[in-house]
Design an enzyme around this catalytic site. Sequence first.
Site, short mmCIF file in Angstrom:
data_model
loop_
_atom_site.label_atom_id
_atom_site.label_comp_id
_atom_site.label_asym_id
_atom_site.label_seq_id
_atom_site.Cartn_x
_atom_site.Cartn_y
_atom_site.Cartn_z
N ASP A 50 10.13 26.90 26.63
CA ASP A 50 10.22 27.57 25.33
C ASP A 50 11.31 26.91 24.48
O ASP A 50 12.44 26.73 24.92
CB ASP A 50 10.53 29.06 25.51
CG ASP A 50 10.48 29.79 24.18
OD1 ASP A 50 11.54 29.89 23.52
OD2 ASP A 50 9.40 30.23 23.77
N ARG A 51 10.93 26.55 23.23
CA ARG A 51 11.83 25.80 22.36
C ARG A 51 13.03 26.62 21.93
O ARG A 51 14.18 26.16 21.94
CB ARG A 51 11.07 25.28 21.14
CG ARG A 51 10.26 24.02 21.40
CD ARG A 51 9.16 24.18 22.44
NE ARG A 51 8.19 25.21 22.06
CZ ARG A 51 7.32 25.79 22.89
NH1 ARG A 51 7.31 25.47 24.16
NH2 ARG A 51 6.47 26.70 22.47
N THR A 52 12.79 27.88 21.50
CA THR A 52 13.91 28.73 21.07
C THR A 52 14.88 28.96 22.23
O THR A 52 16.09 28.82 22.09
CB THR A 52 13.39 30.06 20.51
OG1 THR A 52 12.80 29.82 19.22
CG2 THR A 52 14.52 31.08 20.33
N CYS A 88 4.62 22.42 15.93
CA CYS A 88 5.61 23.40 16.39
C CYS A 88 6.85 23.16 15.55
O CYS A 88 7.44 22.08 15.61
CB CYS A 88 5.94 23.19 17.87
SG CYS A 88 7.41 24.09 18.42
N ASN A 89 7.22 24.14 14.73
CA ASN A 89 8.36 23.97 13.83
C ASN A 89 9.67 23.83 14.60
O ASN A 89 10.48 22.94 14.33
CB ASN A 89 8.47 25.16 12.88
CG ASN A 89 7.37 25.20 11.85
OD1 ASN A 89 7.52 24.73 10.73
ND2 ASN A 89 6.24 25.77 12.21
N THR A 90 9.89 24.71 15.59
CA THR A 90 11.18 24.75 16.29
C THR A 90 11.49 23.41 16.94
O THR A 90 12.64 22.95 16.94
CB THR A 90 11.19 25.88 17.35
OG1 THR A 90 10.69 27.08 16.77
CG2 THR A 90 12.60 26.13 17.86
N THR A 130 11.04 31.27 14.06
CA THR A 130 11.68 31.77 15.27
C THR A 130 13.20 31.77 15.12
O THR A 130 13.75 31.08 14.25
CB THR A 130 11.36 30.87 16.48
OG1 THR A 130 11.91 29.57 16.24
CG2 THR A 130 9.87 30.77 16.75
N LYS A 170 1.43 35.10 20.59
CA LYS A 170 1.48 34.32 21.83
C LYS A 170 0.77 35.04 22.98
O LYS A 170 0.40 34.42 23.97
CB LYS A 170 2.92 33.96 22.21
CG LYS A 170 3.48 32.77 21.40
CD LYS A 170 4.83 32.34 21.90
CE LYS A 170 5.45 31.22 21.10
NZ LYS A 170 4.88 29.89 21.30
N CYS A 199 6.52 28.87 11.50
CA CYS A 199 6.25 28.95 12.94
C CYS A 199 4.75 28.87 13.07
O CYS A 199 4.03 29.58 12.34
CB CYS A 199 6.76 30.25 13.54
SG CYS A 199 6.23 30.45 15.26
#
Length: 237
Positions: A50-52, A88-90, A130, A170, A199
């Site tokens: 998970d990026r965040t 995917c922005n993050t 996010t 998700k 996002c």
Amino acid sequence: MHQEGILGVLGGMGPQATNTFYQRIIDRTQAESDQEHLRVLIWSDAKIPDRTAGILGTPDQAEAVYQHLLADAKLLERAGCTVLAIPCNTSHYFADRLQGELHIPLIHMIRETVSAIRAMGKTTVGILATDGTVRTGIYQQALEAAGLTPVTLPAQLQRVVMSIIYDEIKKGETGSREKFGEIDAYLRQAGCDCAILGCTELSVYRSLHSLPPYYIDAMEILAEQAILRCGKALRNI
């Protein structure tokens, strides 16, 4: 005639967002036959951490996300892709670092989105994204560099955005219109003349619910750029 490019899509963040992105590419390409569409290699790597969580976690966790993205990007590069898109922005927190290790161009979704907003003549821009994207400031910095005013949500509404992304989209649900309505009311009252869907799960939300042009979808802009950079024309829809 010039050689048309081959688009590499580094996806799986999430899988549904990648699916929506590819559908946008198909919908927006000016094509009258199969052969006039883009050649696209999609690597939907759902195992990327998970990026965040990675970015807001320890340096080791962030590095693990980066190394996973880099290995995937190099896989697409070796396979013959001539341009890379990451829906995917993050993950764009790592975009410049990734670009430094690649020989093919990575389309920078955040900068392209800000550039499009500036061209529209907007000035005060809400950011729906996010916690990872918001806290790293990747959109705020790009907006300020373009002379625009970024507006982020208060903590309670930021939690609502995260809930739509993680608890709904998700998990395969369609997303609550009531929750989104609260966010919409705040943005308008705060004086935003547009807001970024920053996002790709919110891009999925947009594809499921009709949202007005007030909402500028970063994924849509990434799709347009991907088509253009592979040497094709856009179809207006």
